[in-house]
Motif scaffolding. Structure first.
Motif, PDB file in Angstrom:
ATOM      1  N   LYS A   1      37.830 -15.936  -8.963  1.00  0.00           N
ATOM      2  CA  LYS A   1      38.229 -14.659  -9.564  1.00  0.00           C
ATOM      3  C   LYS A   1      37.674 -14.613 -10.984  1.00  0.00           C
ATOM      4  O   LYS A   1      37.751 -15.615 -11.701  1.00  0.00           O
ATOM      5  N   VAL A   2      37.162 -13.442 -11.396  1.00  0.00           N
ATOM      6  CA  VAL A   2      36.457 -13.390 -12.679  1.00  0.00           C
ATOM      7  C   VAL A   2      36.595 -12.002 -13.292  1.00  0.00           C
ATOM      8  O   VAL A   2      36.741 -10.992 -12.587  1.00  0.00           O
ATOM      9  N   PHE A   3      36.577 -11.965 -14.605  1.00  0.00           N
ATOM     10  CA  PHE A   3      36.358 -10.710 -15.324  1.00  0.00           C
ATOM     11  C   PHE A   3      34.852 -10.550 -15.519  1.00  0.00           C
ATOM     12  O   PHE A   3      34.168 -11.520 -15.884  1.00  0.00           O
ATOM     13  N   VAL A   4      34.342  -9.355 -15.274  1.00  0.00           N
ATOM     14  CA  VAL A   4      32.909  -9.093 -15.366  1.00  0.00           C
ATOM     15  C   VAL A   4      32.649  -8.179 -16.559  1.00  0.00           C
ATOM     16  O   VAL A   4      33.253  -7.099 -16.661  1.00  0.00           O
ATOM     17  N   ILE A   5      31.762  -8.613 -17.443  1.00  0.00           N
ATOM     18  CA  ILE A   5      31.391  -7.815 -18.611  1.00  0.00           C
ATOM     19  C   ILE A   5      29.885  -7.603 -18.569  1.00  0.00           C
ATOM     20  O   ILE A   5      29.115  -8.564 -18.547  1.00  0.00           O
ATOM     21  N   GLY A   6      29.471  -6.348 -18.521  1.00  0.00           N
ATOM     22  CA  GLY A   6      28.051  -6.029 -18.398  1.00  0.00           C
ATOM     23  C   GLY A   6      27.603  -5.052 -19.462  1.00  0.00           C
ATOM     24  O   GLY A   6      28.305  -4.084 -19.772  1.00  0.00           O
ATOM     25  N   LYS A   7      26.440  -5.304 -20.018  1.00  0.00           N
ATOM     26  CA  LYS A   7      25.852  -4.393 -21.005  1.00  0.00           C
ATOM     27  C   LYS A   7      24.571  -3.792 -20.446  1.00  0.00           C
ATOM     28  O   LYS A   7      23.802  -4.473 -19.774  1.00  0.00           O
ATOM     29  N   ASP A   8      24.351  -2.495 -20.752  1.00  0.00           N
ATOM     30  CA  ASP A   8      23.112  -1.845 -20.339  1.00  0.00           C
ATOM     31  C   ASP A   8      22.980  -1.996 -18.821  1.00  0.00           C
ATOM     32  O   ASP A   8      23.925  -1.732 -18.087  1.00  0.00           O
ATOM     33  N   PHE A   9      21.835  -2.465 -18.312  1.00  0.00           N
ATOM     34  CA  PHE A   9      21.710  -2.530 -16.856  1.00  0.00           C
ATOM     35  C   PHE A   9      22.601  -3.618 -16.248  1.00  0.00           C
ATOM     36  O   PHE A   9      22.809  -3.645 -15.032  1.00  0.00           O
TER      37      PHE A   9
END
Length: 318
Positions: free
Chosen positions: A96-104
């Motif tokens: 289980k994870v928190f996902v942090i994404g920038k731009d693409f």
């Protein structure tokens, strides 16, 4: 920086580089970079979340930074990046994870959550919200002369970049993407021509930062980076029929983010239409913020990320 460890793990036939910090028993956060970035984009955030009791993991996508390039970069796709993200987590035994994404990285984060809902506790994206089906073919029409349109054309960016060393290419892109307006090239201009050599770097971006990014791209080149995202934009939003992201989500936008000027984009976010797909989304605007929020305002971004993680920490327990 010396707190951050580095290793290579075998993923789908390639060796991918990951940076990590924090206890393996802590709730996990995976950071997904954009272009022209690598794991290094997240250096400030990784330390902050680790100090707050989380485990931070930041890979270089395939073909980026220190990760292997695919044997045929011109066939790389967002699906590869989504599958690699799942495989990285499996390799690290993270369920289980928190996902942090920038731009693409956001264009990877949301489909990843749709395809692997059991793995995702929550999502934060910076600079881009959830992209609806047919986003860049139907809803958001990119202006002629805007860099993604130019870079979609095979060979054009390669010829443009080849006139300069890698450090200059990275420098020019950081200057361009820090602007608050869409940077549009004339018919007889190339994208690199939009930056005058005397233009100063943003105050928060150093020559050392350029050196580190340039060293990564001198290894990887730009072949995969031009394929994903630019030459696969027409596939964005095609991964799942009737998509709905059910986990808590925060979108962090700089008030001076140039992507808000893409026709239809600002209205899509502000009107609430995006909540058809992401009903639990909150949108936060950072005053004076540009496209590079994690590096421009690291303390503010750290605070927003930690607020979200601490509010939703219970969702990461398995």
């Amino acid at each position: 920086m010396d707190q951050i460890a580095h290793r290579f793990i075998p993923v789908n036939g390639l060796k991918l580089h990951i940076a990590e910090v924090g206890s393996e028993s802590s709730p996990a956060v995976i950071f997904l970079h954009g272009f022209p970035e690598t794991w290094y984009t997240w250096r400030h955030q990784m330390i902050a979340v680790a100090n707050a009791g989380f485990r931070a993991i930041a890979p270089d996508f395939r073909g980026y930074g220190l990760s292997d390039s695919p044997t045929e970069p011109e066939k790389a796709s967002f699906t590869d990046m989504i599958n690699d993200t799942a495989s990285i987590l499996d390799s690290l035994a993270i369920s289980k994870v928190f996902v942090i994404g920038k731009d693409f990285g956001a264009i990877v984060a949301y489909p990843f959550a749709l395809q692997h809902p059991e793995k995702v506790a929550g999502i934060i994206t910076l600079g881009l919200p959830f992209m609806p089906p047919g986003a860049f073919t139907n809803q958001f029409v990119l202006p002629e002369g805007f860099y993604p349109r130019r870079w979609q054309e095979p060979g054009r960016a390669e010829a443009d970049f080849s006139r300069f060393d890698v450090k200059t290419v990275v420098r020019n892109i950081y200057i361009l993407f820090s602007q608050s307006e869409l940077q549009i090239a004339d018919e007889n201009q190339e994208i690199m021509d939009l930056v005058k050599p005397a233009t100063p770097l943003p105050s928060w971006f150093t020559k050392e930062d350029i050196e580190i990014y340039a060293a990564s791209y001198e290894k990887s080149g730009f072949r995969t980076a031009l394929q994903v995202p630019y030459r696969t934009l027409n596939t964005v939003g095609s991964e799942v029929q009737d998509p709905k992201v059910e986990v808590p989500t925060t979108v962090i936008m700089g008030e001076e983010e140039y992507l808000l000027k893409i026709p239809g984009m600002g209205e899509y976010i502000r009107s609430g239409e995006v909540k058809k797909y992401v009903p639990k989304q909150e949108t936060i605007y950072v005053p004076h913020g540009s496209h590079f929020l994690p590096e421009q305002f690291p303390n503010k971004v750290n605070q927003l990320i930690l607020n979200f993680l601490n509010q939703n920490k219970h969702l990461a327990l398995v």
